[in-house]
Motif scaffolding. Sequence first.
Motif, PDB file in Angstrom:
ATOM      1  N   PHE A   1     -15.454   5.148   2.179  1.00 46.66           N
ATOM      2  CA  PHE A   1     -14.977   5.601   1.094  1.00 46.66           C
ATOM      3  C   PHE A   1     -13.897   6.677   1.871  1.00 46.66           C
ATOM      4  O   PHE A   1     -12.680   6.882   1.223  1.00 46.66           O
ATOM      5  N   VAL A   2     -14.321   7.383   2.941  1.00 49.89           N
ATOM      6  CA  VAL A   2     -13.120   8.240   3.568  1.00 49.89           C
ATOM      7  C   VAL A   2     -11.943   7.460   3.973  1.00 49.89           C
ATOM      8  O   VAL A   2     -10.753   7.994   3.749  1.00 49.89           O
ATOM      9  N   ALA A   3     -11.949   6.108   4.459  1.00 49.62           N
ATOM     10  CA  ALA A   3     -11.035   5.398   4.897  1.00 49.62           C
ATOM     11  C   ALA A   3     -10.281   5.156   3.698  1.00 49.62           C
ATOM     12  O   ALA A   3      -8.937   5.087   3.898  1.00 49.62           O
ATOM     13  N   MET A   4     -10.909   4.767   2.542  1.00 52.09           N
ATOM     14  CA  MET A   4     -10.071   4.425   1.249  1.00 52.09           C
ATOM     15  C   MET A   4      -9.509   5.639   0.616  1.00 52.09           C
ATOM     16  O   MET A   4      -8.169   5.378   0.310  1.00 52.09           O
ATOM     17  N   LEU A   5      -9.991   6.903   0.819  1.00 48.71           N
ATOM     18  CA  LEU A   5      -9.116   8.111   0.422  1.00 48.71           C
ATOM     19  C   LEU A   5      -8.009   8.362   1.491  1.00 48.71           C
ATOM     20  O   LEU A   5      -6.964   8.696   0.930  1.00 48.71           O
ATOM     21  N   LEU A   6      -7.981   8.004   2.711  1.00 52.66           N
ATOM     22  CA  LEU A   6      -7.067   8.334   3.541  1.00 52.66           C
ATOM     23  C   LEU A   6      -5.760   7.100   3.558  1.00 52.66           C
ATOM     24  O   LEU A   6      -4.672   7.912   3.617  1.00 52.66           O
ATOM     25  N   LEU A   7      -6.260   5.940   3.084  1.00 50.25           N
ATOM     26  CA  LEU A   7      -5.260   4.858   3.011  1.00 50.25           C
ATOM     27  C   LEU A   7      -4.693   4.737   1.824  1.00 50.25           C
ATOM     28  O   LEU A   7      -3.641   4.272   1.545  1.00 50.25           O
ATOM     29  N   GLN A   8      -5.288   5.277   0.623  1.00 52.07           N
ATOM     30  CA  GLN A   8      -4.755   4.953  -0.846  1.00 52.07           C
ATOM     31  C   GLN A   8      -3.402   5.706  -0.903  1.00 52.07           C
ATOM     32  O   GLN A   8      -2.438   5.204  -1.500  1.00 52.07           O
ATOM     33  N   PRO A   9      -3.234   7.029  -0.203  1.00 52.70           N
ATOM     34  CA  PRO A   9      -1.899   7.601  -0.439  1.00 52.70           C
ATOM     35  C   PRO A   9      -0.754   6.713   0.368  1.00 52.70           C
ATOM     36  O   PRO A   9       0.379   6.812   0.096  1.00 52.70           O
ATOM     37  N   VAL A  10      -1.250   6.099   1.635  1.00 56.45           N
ATOM     38  CA  VAL A  10      -0.356   5.297   2.319  1.00 56.45           C
ATOM     39  C   VAL A  10       0.257   4.012   1.394  1.00 56.45           C
ATOM     40  O   VAL A  10       1.286   3.667   1.670  1.00 56.45           O
ATOM     41  N   TYR A  11      -0.664   3.483   0.703  1.00 59.31           N
ATOM     42  CA  TYR A  11      -0.644   2.280   0.044  1.00 59.31           C
ATOM     43  C   TYR A  11       0.400   2.929  -1.254  1.00 59.31           C
ATOM     44  O   TYR A  11       1.262   2.017  -1.429  1.00 59.31           O
ATOM     45  N   GLY A  12       0.166   3.972  -1.838  1.00 57.18           N
ATOM     46  CA  GLY A  12       0.711   4.572  -2.861  1.00 57.18           C
ATOM     47  C   GLY A  12       2.211   4.811  -2.099  1.00 57.18           C
ATOM     48  O   GLY A  12       3.418   4.475  -3.111  1.00 57.18           O
ATOM     49  N   ALA A  13       2.473   5.123  -1.142  1.00 57.45           N
ATOM     50  CA  ALA A  13       3.827   5.469  -0.567  1.00 57.45           C
ATOM     51  C   ALA A  13       4.370   4.178  -0.272  1.00 57.45           C
ATOM     52  O   ALA A  13       5.649   4.123  -0.547  1.00 57.45           O
ATOM     53  N   LEU A  14       3.814   3.260   0.053  1.00 57.67           N
ATOM     54  CA  LEU A  14       4.464   1.705   0.260  1.00 57.67           C
ATOM     55  C   LEU A  14       5.109   1.261  -1.123  1.00 57.67           C
ATOM     56  O   LEU A  14       6.277   0.909  -1.103  1.00 57.67           O
ATOM     57  N   VAL A  15       4.268   1.142  -2.285  1.00 56.41           N
ATOM     58  CA  VAL A  15       4.570   0.768  -3.396  1.00 56.41           C
ATOM     59  C   VAL A  15       5.640   1.378  -4.237  1.00 56.41           C
ATOM     60  O   VAL A  15       6.395   1.260  -4.985  1.00 56.41           O
ATOM     61  N   SER A  16       5.723   2.935  -4.056  1.00 57.63           N
ATOM     62  CA  SER A  16       6.623   3.868  -4.209  1.00 57.63           C
ATOM     63  C   SER A  16       7.934   3.818  -3.973  1.00 57.63           C
ATOM     64  O   SER A  16       8.936   3.879  -4.399  1.00 57.63           O
ATOM     65  N   ARG A  17       8.122   3.583  -2.264  1.00 55.25           N
ATOM     66  CA  ARG A  17       9.296   3.965  -1.810  1.00 55.25           C
ATOM     67  C   ARG A  17      10.054   2.328  -1.355  1.00 55.25           C
ATOM     68  O   ARG A  17      10.955   2.529  -0.938  1.00 55.25           O
ATOM     69  N   TYR A  18       9.158   1.361  -1.390  1.00 52.03           N
ATOM     70  CA  TYR A  18       9.716   0.177  -0.773  1.00 52.03           C
ATOM     71  C   TYR A  18       9.435  -1.193  -1.562  1.00 52.03           C
ATOM     72  O   TYR A  18       8.510  -1.020  -2.555  1.00 52.03           O
ATOM     73  N   PRO A  19      10.544  -1.867  -1.811  1.00 51.64           N
ATOM     74  CA  PRO A  19      10.440  -3.243  -2.723  1.00 51.64           C
ATOM     75  C   PRO A  19       9.471  -4.184  -2.256  1.00 51.64           C
ATOM     76  O   PRO A  19       8.903  -4.162  -1.079  1.00 51.64           O
TER      77      PRO A  19
END
Length: 464
Positions: free
Chosen positions: A88-106
């Motif tokens: 769960f902690v890993a998911m919390l840390l990685l969710q913003p990373v994934y969000g940054a990818l889909v927000s900033r990159y095609p």
Amino acid sequence: MTPPAASAVAQRKGRFRGALAESPPLWWALVYFFSLLCGYYVLRPVRDAMGASTDVAAIFPRSWIALGERHGFEVGAFTLQLLFTGTFVAMLLLQPVYGALVSRYPRRVFLPVVYLFFIGCLVGFWWAFGTGASGRGALFFIWVAVFNLFAVTVFWSFMADVFDNEHAKRVYGYIGAGGTLGALCGPVITRFLVGPLGVANLLLVSAGFLAACLLCIMKLRPWARRRERELGDSGGEQPMGGTMLAGLRLVWERPLLRALALLMFFGVGVGTLLYNEQAAIVREFYPTAEGATRYYSTIDWAVNGLTLVVQVLLTRLLLRRYGVAPLLLLPAIAILLGYTLLAASPLPLLVATVQVVTRASEFSLSKPARETLYTRVDRESRYKAKAAIDTVVYRGGDLTFVWLHKALSMLGSKVVFLSGIGIAAGLVYGAWRVARAERSLPASPGPGNGAGTGSAEERQVHAT
């Protein structure tokens, strides 16, 4: 085979060939999902055996074990609880990373990046297993869970870009069956190659299947772009923008997404209680790593075999004729009945049987129904909100119910399953909420990033 049975098989083959001819990307989607789940199921029996292992030194770093001993805390008594908490902690840390990818990159950038990252991780684990690095068991358990959720989430989000709602109803059952074939092949590869190759080299086999996924992504991109042009939406090859945590905000704001999150939370609850009871059975009856791995491989075979039969015979028919409601409600009601039986008689064989039915109904009915809904919402909901539900909500449910099980197990299995009846009732309620919210969706999303999430009035509110 009797003539009527042969005729039915011929008809199904004819429909499948017709679907391939009508929808050329179906072939690459099948290969994609087959490779993804085959690569995952090469790893899963090893992960599950680690979670049920009594060899604490093979799972946790030596420093953790020593720290627990100094404080009078036996780490091995809380193996699954610590592993699920770490996940769960890993998911919390990685969710913003994934969000940054889909927000900033095609899409053409972030989809390959996700899979290249997982391939790189497998190479790293190959080194760690080969050298006997400390803590590799816990890290691998957590990583496999993260890999499964993110990789499968990305797959279905991409499919929602490639296929519209009508095509999805016709081909998602076939795609799911292709994935199930991969899920059947993965445990076979593990079972027969773990001896001659060793665990470490199996990780490279899995990495090879992920490389095949990368090829399929490149082959499917033209069809995704074509569908976007038909919708007047060129956003698929552009960054979506927004904040990293926009997915969680969307889940909070939109009724359908809230209902899907509720359904996911209780679905994870019934699965986690069964998983923990099953682990206790494995520790008692299969104390060796080889025996535990063999048991989990058998369960995976039964789950995926039943899943394949249902996908081929029922999923497509029910989706096209009745929509998503029966695919969500029937499994939930069956799980509620299963927990009722377990509360009356918590036998190990019955636990395994309900586990098989629970997982098979999720893969063959509930998940295809949920994924079909994402073809009718906007791209932000498909990539951001869906990722939040499939990762943060999913693992938040894991964390909640793994510790709840630890408390309830002190009172015995019957108490666990009596509590499970209430959780299964919550699953039925969540399925009903999703089926109700689904009625307000349009047949397909409109152009841009804001359509297809609810009523016209609600979409106008979000647009302002």
